[in-house]
Design an enzyme around this catalytic site. Structure first.
Site, PDB file in Angstrom:
ATOM      1  N   LYS A  34      -8.603 -15.398   8.453  1.00 59.54           N
ATOM      2  CA  LYS A  34      -7.753 -15.871   7.639  1.00 59.54           C
ATOM      3  C   LYS A  34      -8.079 -16.983   6.382  1.00 59.54           C
ATOM      4  CE  LYS A  34      -6.221 -19.571  10.978  1.00 59.54           C
ATOM      5  NZ  LYS A  34      -7.111 -20.304  10.628  1.00 59.54           N
ATOM      6  N   GLY A  40     -15.901 -19.688  10.381  1.00 57.68           N
ATOM      7  CA  GLY A  40     -14.792 -20.434  11.487  1.00 57.68           C
ATOM      8  C   GLY A  40     -15.077 -22.044  11.308  1.00 57.68           C
ATOM      9  N   CYS A  42     -17.166 -23.872  13.205  1.00 61.78           N
ATOM     10  CA  CYS A  42     -18.458 -24.490  13.310  1.00 61.78           C
ATOM     11  C   CYS A  42     -19.087 -24.706  11.866  1.00 61.78           C
ATOM     12  CB  CYS A  42     -19.121 -23.320  14.198  1.00 61.78           C
ATOM     13  SG  CYS A  42     -20.918 -23.579  14.145  1.00 61.78           S
ATOM     14  N   LYS A  51     -23.677 -31.759  11.620  1.00 64.47           N
ATOM     15  CA  LYS A  51     -25.164 -31.975  11.562  1.00 64.47           C
ATOM     16  C   LYS A  51     -25.766 -32.582  10.162  1.00 64.47           C
ATOM     17  CE  LYS A  51     -24.014 -31.889  14.655  1.00 64.47           C
ATOM     18  NZ  LYS A  51     -22.955 -31.593  15.824  1.00 64.47           N
ATOM     19  N   GLY A 183     -15.599 -38.693  23.528  1.00 65.94           N
ATOM     20  CA  GLY A 183     -16.166 -37.202  23.734  1.00 65.94           C
ATOM     21  C   GLY A 183     -17.169 -37.077  22.825  1.00 65.94           C
ATOM     22  N   GLY A 186     -16.104 -37.747  18.981  1.00 67.36           N
ATOM     23  CA  GLY A 186     -16.102 -39.253  18.838  1.00 67.36           C
ATOM     24  C   GLY A 186     -17.525 -39.862  18.615  1.00 67.36           C
ATOM     25  N   MET A 320     -15.960 -25.361  25.357  1.00 62.84           N
ATOM     26  CA  MET A 320     -15.737 -25.087  23.915  1.00 62.84           C
ATOM     27  C   MET A 320     -17.115 -25.103  22.961  1.00 62.84           C
ATOM     28  SD  MET A 320     -11.980 -25.973  23.158  1.00 62.84           S
ATOM     29  CE  MET A 320     -10.296 -25.018  23.778  1.00 62.84           C
ATOM     30  N   HIS A 446     -50.425 -32.480  24.611  1.00 59.72           N
ATOM     31  CA  HIS A 446     -50.434 -33.721  24.141  1.00 59.72           C
ATOM     32  C   HIS A 446     -51.073 -34.172  22.834  1.00 59.72           C
ATOM     33  CE1 HIS A 446     -50.892 -37.895  25.397  1.00 59.72           C
ATOM     34  NE2 HIS A 446     -52.328 -38.010  24.699  1.00 59.72           N
TER      35      HIS A 446
END
Ligand code: NAI
Length: 467
Positions: A34, A40, A42, A51, A183, A186, A320, A446
């Site tokens: 739509k 979507g 993401c 990000k 969460g 936030g 989710m 290392h």
């Protein structure tokens, strides 16, 4: 004869990945979307833009505060917010184009418009101009995702009272930002605006941040955020916002009820979770059952109560998370093709992309206690990891929880730089049912931060070397 073997409604990470996998398996596939762009929440208003801003704001923060101690002299960095937003948009555009390319490559048809299920095998698609057509398919997958959860009586205008969508596109840095919900959203978006100069206060209903994550990790992470300058009001709820003045006046009261306190802010971000998105999908009329939380009900094979109609991702139960949706998309396509698609819900990593990052896979200590499982803990701090020491990025630790009898790793929790990358060696180990001993005996390069994971595994057997 149906036109398509499969029609997928929604092109987020769940939907488009499901479509690609089905096409790989030889099906004739169409996707219904739509929105004007694929990908979507993401790709457009979620994971990817956040990000981009987290990366850019971290660079800004580093240039402002960390370069000097490494002997790099730069004049005080200046923020060009429109250019930063442009950087974000380029990232979105690049990824959206990538999904378009994948559709073309796999000969998946894109049908623009809003999908409504008329019953088994039939989807009505209404385009932006109001014209509707009916598409026939042997199988339908619902991958419509989720929408923001709203607070009763508080209208989100996406300018001053925003959801994650508005918080990704503010046109100036608010001098104060009040966030409702400690969460993932936030704390990630709070980090972005805090680094760019906002004073951030987080109001959280529970008495802890990041519910669902390991308690010890959440506690340590809260301390780190407080050191960075975050203020937390735990065990509190926002009950109203007065928009009449130049600054917003939020009424905040104890979660259990009591006297309200007024907190002023330029912008309020409501980040109290997300809800499944089934609006206009026609579930009720088509006989597709929803559960008591409005999620599409599915069986172990992603099948809804209507034969030939499946559902995956945020619109069904479970975390989710884009990667959970992707894996369900793959498994669902394989099941439709007659194969044995499967998702291992015990090994789904979770990452908070702040600085430092927080990551987790498997059971938390609280979950193991509640289930009465006897476990051993191995912990290793980044202060004892050589690479972290030389980079002076020593916040955090790795914690491994292993079965006390069998040594099988049951959960791994990390707070620290690059925790979101480090977690995957634990995920692979757990997918193979590996033990702490297996991890401890695996040679790690290392100097790397990954050595802290190996040391935590050694610590399960009480034989960490560098501690
Ligand atoms: P969340 O479920 O992670 O956190 C919501 C927080 O709001 C919880 O701590 C909850 O206790 C609190 N809360 C709920 N009602 C409240 C109220 N009235 N007053 C004060 N606090 C209240 O939801 P969030 O952060 O909105 O994210 C939504 C979804 O998106 C989550 O499922 C999350 O996993 C996902 N997501 C994942 C990301 C990632 O994997 N890095 C990034 C962003 C979102």
């Amino acid at each position: 004869m149906a036109t398509y073997d499969l029609v997928v409604i929604g092109t987020g990470p769940g939907g488009y990945v499901c479509a690609v996998r089905a096409a790989q398996l030889g099906m004739k596939v169409a996707v219904v979307e739509k929105n004007p762009t694929l990908g979507g929440t993401c790709l457009n208003v979620g994971c990817m833009p956040s990000k981009a801003l987290l990366h850019a704001s971290e660079m800004f923060e580093e240039a402002s505060h960390s370069f000097a101690k490494m002997g790099i002299g730069v004049s005080t960095p200046k923020l060009d917010l429109p250019a930063m937003m442009n950087f974000k948009q380029q990232g979105i555009d690049g990824n959206v184009k990538g999904v378009e390319f994948l559709m073309k490559k796999n000969k998946i048809e894109i049908i623009s418009g809003k999908g409504r299920i008329l019953g088994a095998g039939k989807v009505e698609v209404t385009a932006g101009d109001g014209k509707a057509r009916t598409v026939e398919a042997k199988n339908i997958v619902i991958a419509t995702g989720s929408d923001i959860a709203r607070l009763k009586g508080i209208e989100i205008d996406e300018k001053r009272i925003v959801s994650s969508t508005g918080a990704l596109s503010l046109d100036k840095v608010p001098s104060s930002l009040l966030i409702v919900g400690a969460g993932v959203i936030g704390l990630e978006l709070g980090s972005v605006w805090h680094r760019l100069g906002a004073k951030v206060t987080v109001v959280e209903f529970l008495d802890r941040i990041l519910p669902g994550m390991d308690g010890e990790v959440a506690k340590q992470f809260q301390r780190i955020l407080e050191k960075q300058g975050f203020a937390f009001k735990l065990g509190a709820k926002m009950t109203g916002v007065d928009k009449s003045g130049k600054t917003l006046k939020a009424a905040v009261e104890p979660a259990a009820g009591g006297a309200a306190q007024t907190l002023e802010a330029d912008v309020v971000l409501v980040a109290i979770g997300r809800v499944p998105y089934t609006e206009g999908l026609g579930c009720k009329e088509a006989g597709i059952a929803l559960d008591d939380r409005g999620r599409v009900q599915i069986d172990a094979h992603f099948s809804t109560s209507v034969k030939g109609v499946y559902a995956i991702g945020d619109v069904v139960a479970g975390p989710m998370l884009a990667h959970k949706a992707e894996d369900e998309g793959v498994a669902c396509a394989e099941i439709i093709a007659g194969q044995a698609g499967h998702v291992n819900y015990d090994v789904i990593p979770g990452v908070v992309y702040t600085t430092p990052e927080v990551s987790s896979v498997g059971k938390t200590e609280e979950e193991l206690k509640q289930a009465g499982v006897a476990y051993t803990t191995g912990k290793f701090p980044f202060t004892a990891n050589g690479r972290s020491k030389v980079n002076q990025t020593t916040d955090g630790f790795v914690k491994i929880l292993a079965d006390a009898k069998t040594d099988r790793v049951l959960g791994v929790h990390i707070v620290g730089r690059e925790a979101g990358e480090l977690i995957h060696e634990a995920a692979v180990l757990m997918e193979f049912g590996g033990s702490a001993e297996d991890l401890a005996r695996t040679c790690h390069a290392h100097p790397t931060r990954s050595e802290a994971v190996k040391e935590a595994a050694l610590a399960v057997g009480k034989r960490a070397i560098h501690m």
